[in-house]
Design a protein around this motif. Structure first.
Motif, PDB file in Angstrom:
ATOM      1  N   THR A 116     -56.872  33.873 -19.638  1.00 26.51           N
ATOM      2  CA  THR A 116     -57.615  35.144 -19.665  1.00 26.51           C
ATOM      3  C   THR A 116     -56.926  36.199 -18.813  1.00 26.51           C
ATOM      4  O   THR A 116     -56.802  37.356 -19.232  1.00 26.51           O
ATOM      5  N   LEU A 117     -56.468  35.821 -17.622  1.00 24.98           N
ATOM      6  CA  LEU A 117     -55.771  36.790 -16.773  1.00 24.98           C
ATOM      7  C   LEU A 117     -54.481  37.269 -17.438  1.00 24.98           C
ATOM      8  O   LEU A 117     -54.153  38.458 -17.387  1.00 24.98           O
ATOM      9  N   GLY A 118     -53.760  36.357 -18.055  1.00 23.71           N
ATOM     10  CA  GLY A 118     -52.553  36.749 -18.778  1.00 23.71           C
ATOM     11  C   GLY A 118     -52.870  37.694 -19.928  1.00 23.71           C
ATOM     12  O   GLY A 118     -52.147  38.652 -20.174  1.00 23.71           O
ATOM     13  N   ALA A 119     -53.973  37.440 -20.616  1.00 29.34           N
ATOM     14  CA  ALA A 119     -54.375  38.313 -21.726  1.00 29.34           C
ATOM     15  C   ALA A 119     -54.759  39.699 -21.221  1.00 29.34           C
ATOM     16  O   ALA A 119     -54.460  40.709 -21.871  1.00 29.34           O
ATOM     17  N   ILE A 120     -55.397  39.775 -20.066  1.00 29.81           N
ATOM     18  CA  ILE A 120     -55.766  41.077 -19.490  1.00 29.81           C
ATOM     19  C   ILE A 120     -54.501  41.859 -19.134  1.00 29.81           C
ATOM     20  O   ILE A 120     -54.386  43.052 -19.435  1.00 29.81           O
ATOM     21  N   ALA A 121     -53.541  41.193 -18.481  1.00 27.64           N
ATOM     22  CA  ALA A 121     -52.284  41.857 -18.123  1.00 27.64           C
ATOM     23  C   ALA A 121     -51.537  42.310 -19.369  1.00 27.64           C
ATOM     24  O   ALA A 121     -51.005  43.429 -19.428  1.00 27.64           O
ATOM     25  N   MET A 122     -51.496  41.465 -20.395  1.00 27.91           N
ATOM     26  CA  MET A 122     -50.817  41.809 -21.647  1.00 27.91           C
ATOM     27  C   MET A 122     -51.507  42.983 -22.338  1.00 27.91           C
ATOM     28  O   MET A 122     -50.856  43.889 -22.857  1.00 27.91           O
ATOM     29  N   HIS A 123     -52.825  42.991 -22.324  1.00 28.42           N
ATOM     30  CA  HIS A 123     -53.566  44.085 -22.958  1.00 28.42           C
ATOM     31  C   HIS A 123     -53.261  45.425 -22.258  1.00 28.42           C
ATOM     32  O   HIS A 123     -53.039  46.438 -22.916  1.00 28.42           O
ATOM     33  N   GLY A 124     -53.235  45.404 -20.928  1.00 28.67           N
ATOM     34  CA  GLY A 124     -52.902  46.627 -20.193  1.00 28.67           C
ATOM     35  C   GLY A 124     -51.503  47.110 -20.522  1.00 28.67           C
ATOM     36  O   GLY A 124     -51.274  48.310 -20.724  1.00 28.67           O
ATOM     37  N   PHE A 125     -50.562  46.181 -20.605  1.00 33.61           N
ATOM     38  CA  PHE A 125     -49.190  46.535 -20.949  1.00 33.61           C
ATOM     39  C   PHE A 125     -49.124  47.139 -22.352  1.00 33.61           C
ATOM     40  O   PHE A 125     -48.479  48.156 -22.578  1.00 33.61           O
TER      41      PHE A 125
END
Length: 158
Positions: A29-38
């Protein structure tokens, strides 16, 4: 959810591959949040990306930006986090010298995108983003930072 058991609809889950343990999967989930922001920043190869806040979410954003072929600049209050970002290939500095270092990093043009991954009681991360961003840069609040939450709350109450 922070619980031992959670009931969710079938379309909101994904099977865990056999070679991934539960501890590693917890970071999905944290990786998905970072990817979404990028992705929201619409960054292209070779652009200059600043990450304000080098906690877990910020360091994930640094790794994603590096992997995408971007030049990465990081800012944090903690020297240990700055050192981790440098080990990951970013040019990173403490908050005190961030404005000058960002100007040097961007050759005086400002950063193409700024990802705010900091959770702060003040609006300093947002103000810093405005200072180090170039004209028409994309500034993205990744996750739920306190300053962005407060701004949304004030807007809704007005």
């Amino acid at each position: 959810m922070h619980a031992e058991y959670v009931c969710v609809p079938r379309n909101l889950i994904a099977p865990l591959p056999d070679n991934v343990d539960f501890e590693a999967a917890a970071f999905t989930t944290l990786g998905a949040i970072a990817m979404h922001g990028f992705r929201q920043a619409g960054v292209q190869v070779g652009e200059r990306v600043a990450v304000i806040g080098l906690g877990l979410l910020g360091l994930l954003a640094v790794g994603i930006a590096n992997a995408a072929g971007c030049a990465v600049f990081g800012v944090d209050l903690d020297p240990g986090r700055v050192a981790l970002a440098i080990m990951m290939g970013a040019q990173a500095v403490l908050r005190q010298g961030a404005e000058e270092a960002a100007q040097s990093f961007s050759r005086g043009r400002g950063c193409d995108a700024v990802l705010i991954c900091a959770d702060a009681a003040s609006n300093d991360p947002v103000e810093l983003a405005g200072v180090i961003a170039r004209d028409r840069a994309r500034v993205i609040a990744v996750g739920a930072s306190a300053c962005s939450y407060r701004a949304r709350f004030i807007t809704r109450r007005s």
